[in-house]
Design a protein around this motif. Structure first.
Motif, PDB file in Angstrom:
ATOM      1  N   ALA A  39      40.749   9.429  51.075  1.00 17.22           N
ATOM      2  CA  ALA A  39      40.225   9.533  52.425  1.00 17.22           C
ATOM      3  C   ALA A  39      38.733   9.201  52.380  1.00 17.22           C
ATOM      4  CB  ALA A  39      40.453  10.936  52.988  1.00 17.22           C
ATOM      5  N   GLY A  40      38.110   9.194  53.529  1.00 19.62           N
ATOM      6  CA  GLY A  40      36.678   8.933  53.559  1.00 19.62           C
ATOM      7  C   GLY A  40      36.335   7.582  52.974  1.00 19.62           C
ATOM      8  N   ALA A  41      35.267   7.540  52.185  1.00 18.66           N
ATOM      9  CA  ALA A  41      34.779   6.281  51.629  1.00 18.66           C
ATOM     10  C   ALA A  41      35.321   5.980  50.240  1.00 18.66           C
ATOM     11  CB  ALA A  41      33.249   6.304  51.575  1.00 18.66           C
ATOM     12  N   LEU A  42      36.145   6.869  49.683  1.00 21.25           N
ATOM     13  CA  LEU A  42      36.650   6.668  48.323  1.00 21.25           C
ATOM     14  C   LEU A  42      37.933   5.856  48.331  1.00 21.25           C
ATOM     15  CD1 LEU A  42      36.296   7.296  45.303  1.00 21.25           C
ATOM     16  CD2 LEU A  42      37.671   9.366  45.669  1.00 21.25           C
ATOM     17  N   GLN A  43      38.002   4.899  47.431  1.00 19.95           N
ATOM     18  CA  GLN A  43      39.189   4.077  47.221  1.00 19.95           C
ATOM     19  C   GLN A  43      39.633   4.206  45.766  1.00 19.95           C
ATOM     20  OE1 GLN A  43      40.856   2.400  49.619  1.00 19.95           O
ATOM     21  NE2 GLN A  43      39.396   3.201  51.128  1.00 19.95           N
ATOM     22  N   PRO A  44      40.874   3.828  45.438  1.00 14.34           N
ATOM     23  CA  PRO A  44      41.325   3.943  44.048  1.00 14.34           C
ATOM     24  C   PRO A  44      40.426   3.221  43.043  1.00 14.34           C
ATOM     25  CG  PRO A  44      43.190   3.531  45.488  1.00 14.34           C
ATOM     26  CD  PRO A  44      41.962   3.381  46.345  1.00 14.34           C
ATOM     27  N   ASP A  45      39.796   2.120  43.461  1.00  9.14           N
ATOM     28  CA  ASP A  45      38.931   1.382  42.541  1.00  9.14           C
ATOM     29  C   ASP A  45      37.462   1.762  42.698  1.00  9.14           C
ATOM     30  OD1 ASP A  45      38.506   0.277  45.029  1.00  9.14           O
ATOM     31  OD2 ASP A  45      38.571  -1.807  44.347  1.00  9.14           O
ATOM     32  N   GLY A  46      37.184   2.840  43.429  1.00 14.29           N
ATOM     33  CA  GLY A  46      35.815   3.282  43.633  1.00 14.29           C
ATOM     34  C   GLY A  46      35.445   4.440  42.720  1.00 14.29           C
ATOM     35  N   PHE A  80      21.021  12.831  33.887  1.00 16.66           N
ATOM     36  CA  PHE A  80      21.045  14.183  34.429  1.00 16.66           C
ATOM     37  C   PHE A  80      22.300  14.891  33.940  1.00 16.66           C
ATOM     38  CE2 PHE A  80      21.799  16.861  38.456  1.00 16.66           C
ATOM     39  CZ  PHE A  80      21.281  17.989  37.837  1.00 16.66           C
ATOM     40  N   ALA A  81      22.161  15.684  32.881  1.00 18.73           N
ATOM     41  CA  ALA A  81      23.299  16.363  32.265  1.00 18.73           C
ATOM     42  C   ALA A  81      23.890  17.426  33.172  1.00 18.73           C
ATOM     43  CB  ALA A  81      22.883  16.986  30.935  1.00 18.73           C
ATOM     44  N   GLY A  82      23.092  17.965  34.089  1.00 25.51           N
ATOM     45  CA  GLY A  82      23.565  19.061  34.926  1.00 25.51           C
ATOM     46  C   GLY A  82      24.416  18.657  36.105  1.00 25.51           C
ATOM     47  N   GLY A  83      24.446  17.356  36.445  1.00 19.42           N
ATOM     48  CA  GLY A  83      25.249  16.995  37.607  1.00 19.42           C
ATOM     49  C   GLY A  83      25.231  15.538  37.989  1.00 19.42           C
ATOM     50  N   GLY A  84      24.916  14.631  37.067  1.00 19.27           N
ATOM     51  CA  GLY A  84      24.713  13.240  37.439  1.00 19.27           C
ATOM     52  C   GLY A  84      25.871  12.294  37.229  1.00 19.27           C
ATOM     53  N   LEU A  85      27.039  12.781  36.794  1.00 16.36           N
ATOM     54  CA  LEU A  85      28.153  11.899  36.462  1.00 16.36           C
ATOM     55  C   LEU A  85      28.875  11.397  37.711  1.00 16.36           C
ATOM     56  CD1 LEU A  85      29.983  10.715  34.179  1.00 16.36           C
ATOM     57  CD2 LEU A  85      31.360  12.803  34.388  1.00 16.36           C
ATOM     58  N   ASN A  86      29.290  10.132  37.667  1.00 12.38           N
ATOM     59  CA  ASN A  86      30.121   9.529  38.710  1.00 12.38           C
ATOM     60  C   ASN A  86      31.266   8.789  38.023  1.00 12.38           C
ATOM     61  OD1 ASN A  86      28.301   9.278  41.574  1.00 12.38           O
ATOM     62  ND2 ASN A  86      27.147   9.593  39.692  1.00 12.38           N
ATOM     63  N   THR A  87      32.507   9.015  38.481  1.00  7.95           N
ATOM     64  CA  THR A  87      33.673   8.393  37.845  1.00  7.95           C
ATOM     65  C   THR A  87      34.700   7.968  38.893  1.00  7.95           C
ATOM     66  OG1 THR A  87      35.236  10.251  37.626  1.00  7.95           O
ATOM     67  CG2 THR A  87      33.422  10.161  36.041  1.00  7.95           C
ATOM     68  N   GLY A  88      35.660   7.176  38.454  1.00  9.95           N
ATOM     69  CA  GLY A  88      36.852   6.941  39.251  1.00  9.95           C
ATOM     70  C   GLY A  88      37.727   8.181  39.213  1.00  9.95           C
ATOM     71  N   LEU A  89      38.489   8.399  40.265  1.00 12.86           N
ATOM     72  CA  LEU A  89      39.304   9.613  40.361  1.00 12.86           C
ATOM     73  C   LEU A  89      40.411   9.642  39.312  1.00 12.86           C
ATOM     74  CD1 LEU A  89      39.922  12.241  41.857  1.00 12.86           C
ATOM     75  CD2 LEU A  89      41.329  10.922  43.450  1.00 12.86           C
ATOM     76  N   ARG A  90      41.097   8.534  39.110  1.00 15.24           N
ATOM     77  CA  ARG A  90      42.156   8.518  38.105  1.00 15.24           C
ATOM     78  C   ARG A  90      41.587   8.741  36.705  1.00 15.24           C
ATOM     79  NH1 ARG A  90      45.054   3.100  40.427  1.00 15.24           N
ATOM     80  NH2 ARG A  90      46.114   4.023  42.231  1.00 15.24           N
ATOM     81  N   ASP A  91      40.384   8.265  36.471  1.00 12.52           N
ATOM     82  CA  ASP A  91      39.774   8.479  35.156  1.00 12.52           C
ATOM     83  C   ASP A  91      39.415   9.942  34.953  1.00 12.52           C
ATOM     84  OD1 ASP A  91      40.029   5.824  34.436  1.00 12.52           O
ATOM     85  OD2 ASP A  91      38.038   5.267  35.157  1.00 12.52           O
ATOM     86  N   LEU A  92      39.005  10.618  36.015  1.00 11.16           N
ATOM     87  CA  LEU A  92      38.782  12.061  35.914  1.00 11.16           C
ATOM     88  C   LEU A  92      40.090  12.754  35.549  1.00 11.16           C
ATOM     89  CD1 LEU A  92      36.851  14.481  36.294  1.00 11.16           C
ATOM     90  CD2 LEU A  92      37.576  14.540  38.701  1.00 11.16           C
ATOM     91  N   VAL A 140      47.624  18.768  36.016  1.00 12.28           N
ATOM     92  CA  VAL A 140      46.206  18.468  36.138  1.00 12.28           C
ATOM     93  C   VAL A 140      45.932  18.046  37.571  1.00 12.28           C
ATOM     94  CG1 VAL A 140      44.342  16.895  35.463  1.00 12.28           C
ATOM     95  CG2 VAL A 140      45.912  17.780  33.724  1.00 12.28           C
ATOM     96  N   ILE A 141      44.924  18.653  38.186  1.00 13.20           N
ATOM     97  CA  ILE A 141      44.493  18.261  39.531  1.00 13.20           C
ATOM     98  C   ILE A 141      43.061  17.751  39.440  1.00 13.20           C
ATOM     99  CG2 ILE A 141      44.029  19.006  41.894  1.00 13.20           C
ATOM    100  CD1 ILE A 141      46.079  21.230  41.502  1.00 13.20           C
ATOM    101  N   ALA A 142      42.837  16.517  39.862  1.00 18.61           N
ATOM    102  CA  ALA A 142      41.496  15.949  39.941  1.00 18.61           C
ATOM    103  C   ALA A 142      41.179  15.729  41.413  1.00 18.61           C
ATOM    104  CB  ALA A 142      41.414  14.629  39.178  1.00 18.61           C
ATOM    105  N   ARG A 143      40.113  16.328  41.894  1.00 15.74           N
ATOM    106  CA  ARG A 143      39.779  16.216  43.308  1.00 15.74           C
ATOM    107  C   ARG A 143      38.299  15.899  43.492  1.00 15.74           C
ATOM    108  NH1 ARG A 143      39.883  21.455  46.908  1.00 15.74           N
ATOM    109  NH2 ARG A 143      37.814  21.672  45.990  1.00 15.74           N
ATOM    110  N   ALA A 164      39.974   4.469  30.069  1.00 14.80           N
ATOM    111  CA  ALA A 164      39.556   4.574  31.461  1.00 14.80           C
ATOM    112  C   ALA A 164      39.733   3.230  32.169  1.00 14.80           C
ATOM    113  CB  ALA A 164      38.090   5.016  31.539  1.00 14.80           C
ATOM    114  N   GLU A 165      40.017   3.293  33.445  1.00 14.61           N
ATOM    115  CA  GLU A 165      40.142   2.072  34.249  1.00 14.61           C
ATOM    116  C   GLU A 165      38.781   1.474  34.578  1.00 14.61           C
ATOM    117  OE1 GLU A 165      44.223   3.070  36.783  1.00 14.61           O
ATOM    118  OE2 GLU A 165      42.268   3.226  37.746  1.00 14.61           O
ATOM    119  N   GLN A 166      37.786   2.341  34.740  1.00 10.91           N
ATOM    120  CA  GLN A 166      36.475   1.899  35.189  1.00 10.91           C
ATOM    121  C   GLN A 166      35.377   2.466  34.309  1.00 10.91           C
ATOM    122  OE1 GLN A 166      35.813   2.257  39.555  1.00 10.91           O
ATOM    123  NE2 GLN A 166      37.734   3.397  39.554  1.00 10.91           N
ATOM    124  N   ASP A 167      34.246   1.774  34.268  1.00 12.93           N
ATOM    125  CA  ASP A 167      33.050   2.385  33.729  1.00 12.93           C
ATOM    126  C   ASP A 167      32.696   3.585  34.597  1.00 12.93           C
ATOM    127  OD1 ASP A 167      32.854   0.344  31.874  1.00 12.93           O
ATOM    128  OD2 ASP A 167      31.214  -0.701  32.889  1.00 12.93           O
TER     129      ASP A 167
END
Length: 446
Positions: A149-156, A317-329, A411-414, A302-305
């Motif tokens: 939903a929103g701005a997230l897509q499977p390849d995002g 930023f070790a405390g909160g800077g990670l960004n990933t694809g949802l399936r990779d999470l 496993v639930i990734a959200r 992983a599918e994506q970097d």
């Protein structure tokens, strides 16, 4: 330590998003606020950043903080790399690990009772209520449910916020299991620059479990809270010429003062993860981003970097800077569920995963007063439920979650963009929903 005068409201929004660390779940959620619901705040519907250039009232900027005001932030959490400096986490050149799909039509109807009101709610209704941007459920290693939903897509990609901490804690647990990092040694033994700070006398284990005695308030309503000095140091925006405070995460960590005794109680403070990231970097000879790539991401299939936000000196930023694809999470969560084994190889030592799952001391955790998390503990930057299924979780502001239930083989990734940062705003719906789905999948396997 007062918030710098130059850190105005807009800059504070920038800083808060960089920290991604407001995990204030000690109290039940506050009464509903007058935010537009998920449908009315849909970033695609609102048309943020569409056009060449976008209309003036639909442009979001990093430097003025407009990108992190609700509902605009519902677009930004899926587009951070376009707005701020980042460092890449390479997936390598190997093929992606296949996630088999066996979608089920019975999950939307799973019912549970909300923790706050006791009302019965259905799984499908909880997604919009929690402003879910994307969710993947794995059962026995197969995708049984997937929604965006929103701005997230499977390849995002999407901001993981404080879920990042659990990745960093896993790296540290891996180094401990391999004998590279001694949890009983002092932090200053690995990073002498921390010797004069509150971290210097803490053991690595105390840093990993956030039982350090440090003065670091994350109360964003308090202008004197240390979180603002941390934010100012890590903010990559140019500082005023008369700015005299720390100019990087590493410089800030050296200024942290003691408060209380190490090892007496759990206290959720993002500065601990930044300190652990420095210890990891000094021990391994690689930054957190480089180590995550070489030891996990490039082996995970992983599918994506992935990528991480950085400060003005390029420190992740070790405390909160990670960004990933949802399936990779979800892949990362499946690897943890399988005791560190995934994609045909042992990626994390099984002993490291076992150490995470055993949890910390619930008595130490209880001192923090987390009313919605009775009986939980914290270990290696992971939240440990100690429930009947032995579930563990990685948690981040605005609804980020990785929930691993080994008994239900689930496993639930959200990823989400809830208008309220604190987990207390979505926990009354999220936690019972996760447990109800685990019971359902365990009772009705396919």
């Amino acid at each position: 330590m007062a918030a710098p005068q130059w850190l105005n409201r807009a800059s504070r929004l920038v800083a808060a998003s960089l920290l991604g660390a407001v995990n204030a779940v000690a109290a039940p959620a506050s009464p509903p606020q007058p935010y537009p619901d998920a449908a009315d705040s849909d970033p695609v519907k609102l048309g943020w950043m569409v056009g060449s250039p976008p209309p003036a009232d639909r442009i979001l900027r990093f430097d003025d903080g407009s990108y992190f005001q609700f509902p605009a932030m519902r677009w930004s959490v899926s587009h951070f790399r376009e707005l701020m400096p980042t460092v890449n986490i390479s997936r390598g050149l190997r093929p992606a690990a296949t996630l088999r799909s066996a979608l089920r039509d019975d999950i939307d109807g799973v019912e549970f009772k909300r923790l706050d009101t006791g009302e019965t709610m259905r799984w499908r209704d909880s997604l919009a209520a929690n402003y879910t941007d994307g969710i993947v459920v794995l059962h026995q290693g197969r995708i049984v449910y997937e929604r965006y939903a929103g701005a997230l897509q499977p390849d995002g990609q999407h901001a993981a916020m404080s879920v990042t901490k659990s990745f960093v804690g896993t790296l540290a647990a891996m180094l401990v299991a391999e004998g590279t990092l001694d949890p009983d040694r002092k932090a200053a033994d690995y990073v002498p620059e921390l010797a004069m700070s509150a971290f210097g006398s803490a053991t690595v284990r105390q840093v990993m479990d956030m039982t350090t005695g440090i003065r670091f308030s994350e109360d964003y309503a308090d202008p004197q809270a240390e979180v603002w000095a941390h934010a100012a140091a890590g903010n990559p925006l140019p500082k005023p010429k008369d700015f005299t405070g720390p100019r990087s995460y590493y410089e800030f960590l050296q200024t942290v003062q003691p408060q209380g005794m190490h090892g007496e109680a759990f206290g959720y403070r993002t500065a601990n993860t930044d300190a652990l990231g420095w210890i990891i970097a000094r021990t391994s000879g690689q930054s957190v981003a480089q180590l995550l790539s070489s030891r996990i991401w490039s082996r995970l299939g992983a599918e994506q970097d992935a990528y991480m936000s950085v400060d003005a000196t390029g420190t992740p930023f070790a405390g909160g800077g990670l960004n990933t694809g949802l399936r990779d999470l979800a892949r990362f969560g499946e690897m943890v569920r399988n005791n560190g084994f995934f994609n045909g190889q042992q990626i994390i030592p099984a002993a490291a995963i076992a150490d995470i799952r055993q949890g910390g001391k619930p008595a130490d955790f209880a001192k923090a007063g987390y009313a919605l998390l009775p009986g939980w503990s914290y270990r290696n930057m992971w939240w440990v439920t100690h429930n009947a299924h032995g579930a563990i979780a990685a948690r981040g502001v605005h609804g980020q979650a990785l929930y691993i239930d080994p008994t239900a083989q689930m496993v639930i990734a959200r990823y989400g963009s809830h208008p309220v940062a604190a987990n207390a705003a979505n926990d009354p719906m999220s936690l019972p929903a996760f447990e109800a789905l685990a019971r359902h999948l365990k009772k009705h396997p396919r």
